[in-house]
Design a protein around this motif. Structure first.
Motif, PDB file in Angstrom:
ATOM      1  N   ALA A 181      79.577  45.814  15.580  1.00  0.00           N
ATOM      2  CA  ALA A 181      78.725  47.141  15.008  1.00  0.00           C
ATOM      3  C   ALA A 181      79.354  48.334  15.234  1.00  0.00           C
ATOM      4  O   ALA A 181      79.160  49.047  14.462  1.00  0.00           O
ATOM      5  N   LEU A 182      80.086  48.452  16.337  1.00  0.00           N
ATOM      6  CA  LEU A 182      80.741  49.732  16.581  1.00  0.00           C
ATOM      7  C   LEU A 182      81.724  50.012  15.517  1.00  0.00           C
ATOM      8  O   LEU A 182      81.967  51.215  14.817  1.00  0.00           O
ATOM      9  N   SER A 183      82.564  49.020  15.139  1.00  0.00           N
ATOM     10  CA  SER A 183      83.538  49.040  14.074  1.00  0.00           C
ATOM     11  C   SER A 183      82.910  49.434  12.622  1.00  0.00           C
ATOM     12  O   SER A 183      83.645  50.113  11.970  1.00  0.00           O
TER      13      SER A 183
ATOM     14  N   GLU B  38      86.107  65.414   9.411  1.00  0.00           N
ATOM     15  CA  GLU B  38      85.077  64.663   9.995  1.00  0.00           C
ATOM     16  C   GLU B  38      85.362  63.286   9.644  1.00  0.00           C
ATOM     17  O   GLU B  38      85.068  62.620  10.543  1.00  0.00           O
ATOM     18  N   ARG B  39      85.545  62.849   8.612  1.00  0.00           N
ATOM     19  CA  ARG B  39      85.980  61.570   8.277  1.00  0.00           C
ATOM     20  C   ARG B  39      86.839  60.763   9.247  1.00  0.00           C
ATOM     21  O   ARG B  39      86.907  59.772   9.198  1.00  0.00           O
TER      22      ARG B  39
ATOM     23  N   ALA C 283      83.249  52.427  10.078  1.00  0.00           N
ATOM     24  CA  ALA C 283      83.468  52.431   8.680  1.00  0.00           C
ATOM     25  C   ALA C 283      82.322  53.067   7.930  1.00  0.00           C
ATOM     26  O   ALA C 283      82.857  53.765   6.836  1.00  0.00           O
ATOM     27  N   VAL C 284      81.273  53.207   8.376  1.00  0.00           N
ATOM     28  CA  VAL C 284      80.077  53.744   7.693  1.00  0.00           C
ATOM     29  C   VAL C 284      80.332  55.213   7.551  1.00  0.00           C
ATOM     30  O   VAL C 284      80.179  56.097   6.643  1.00  0.00           O
ATOM     31  N   GLY C 285      80.625  55.646   8.921  1.00  0.00           N
ATOM     32  CA  GLY C 285      81.042  57.183   9.163  1.00  0.00           C
ATOM     33  C   GLY C 285      82.082  57.725   8.099  1.00  0.00           C
ATOM     34  O   GLY C 285      82.148  58.625   7.648  1.00  0.00           O
TER      35      GLY C 285
ATOM     36  N   THR D 181      88.120  56.283  13.913  1.00  0.00           N
ATOM     37  CA  THR D 181      89.133  56.288  14.905  1.00  0.00           C
ATOM     38  C   THR D 181      88.448  55.757  15.874  1.00  0.00           C
ATOM     39  O   THR D 181      88.746  55.128  16.940  1.00  0.00           O
ATOM     40  N   LEU D 182      87.243  56.635  16.328  1.00  0.00           N
ATOM     41  CA  LEU D 182      86.406  56.216  17.502  1.00  0.00           C
ATOM     42  C   LEU D 182      85.966  54.786  17.699  1.00  0.00           C
ATOM     43  O   LEU D 182      85.882  54.150  18.410  1.00  0.00           O
ATOM     44  N   GLY D 183      85.144  54.555  16.233  1.00  0.00           N
ATOM     45  CA  GLY D 183      84.593  53.099  16.241  1.00  0.00           C
ATOM     46  C   GLY D 183      85.783  52.047  16.198  1.00  0.00           C
ATOM     47  O   GLY D 183      85.210  50.835  17.041  1.00  0.00           O
ATOM     48  N   ALA D 184      86.820  52.402  15.931  1.00  0.00           N
ATOM     49  CA  ALA D 184      87.785  50.965  15.689  1.00  0.00           C
ATOM     50  C   ALA D 184      88.296  50.939  17.224  1.00  0.00           C
ATOM     51  O   ALA D 184      88.465  49.823  17.623  1.00  0.00           O
TER      52      ALA D 184
END
Length: 113
Positions: free
Chosen positions: A23-25, A40-41, A29-31, A46-49
């Motif tokens: 879910a965090l990954s 921002e992108r 990706a949605v971000g 990076t943080l989610g992955a």
């Protein structure tokens, strides 16, 4: 030991860690799609992955340690490699974009004299 012999507590932990990490990954990706500027992108995936990868690897460590009945260090090596390379990639992309923005701004300003 077969997969059917895995204790219920281990299976629940593995599923919870894998789902939260995924879910965090996905959120990263949605971000990447939803945020407007490059700067921002670049942070969201990076943080989610990184955090998503850590949780999925932790789920893998719990699973294989339970199934094999011995500690499996290969996931730690994978985690170290990804933890080192992801921020380095972020820094290189951000510096390249900053350099591009600065050189584009210099070329657009009229020269005096």
């Amino acid at each position: 030991m077969t997969q059917a012999d895995v204790p219920a507590w281990a299976a629940i932990i593995v599923v919870a860690l894998a789902v939260i990490g995924s879910a965090l990954s996905l959120l990263g990706a949605v971000g990447l799609v939803r945020l407007k500027t490059f700067y921002e992108r670049v942070h969201a995936p990076t943080l989610g992955a990184t955090l998503g990868m850590a949780l999925v690897l932790l789920a893998s460590i719990v699973w294989f340690t339970t199934v094999e009945r011995r500690f499996m260090p290969r996931e730690i090596l994978i985690g170290l490699f990804l933890t080192v390379t992801t921020p380095v990639t972020l820094i290189l992309l951000a510096r390249a974009a900053l350099f591009r923005d600065r050189t584009d701004r210099v070329e657009d300003t009229p020269r005096k004299g």
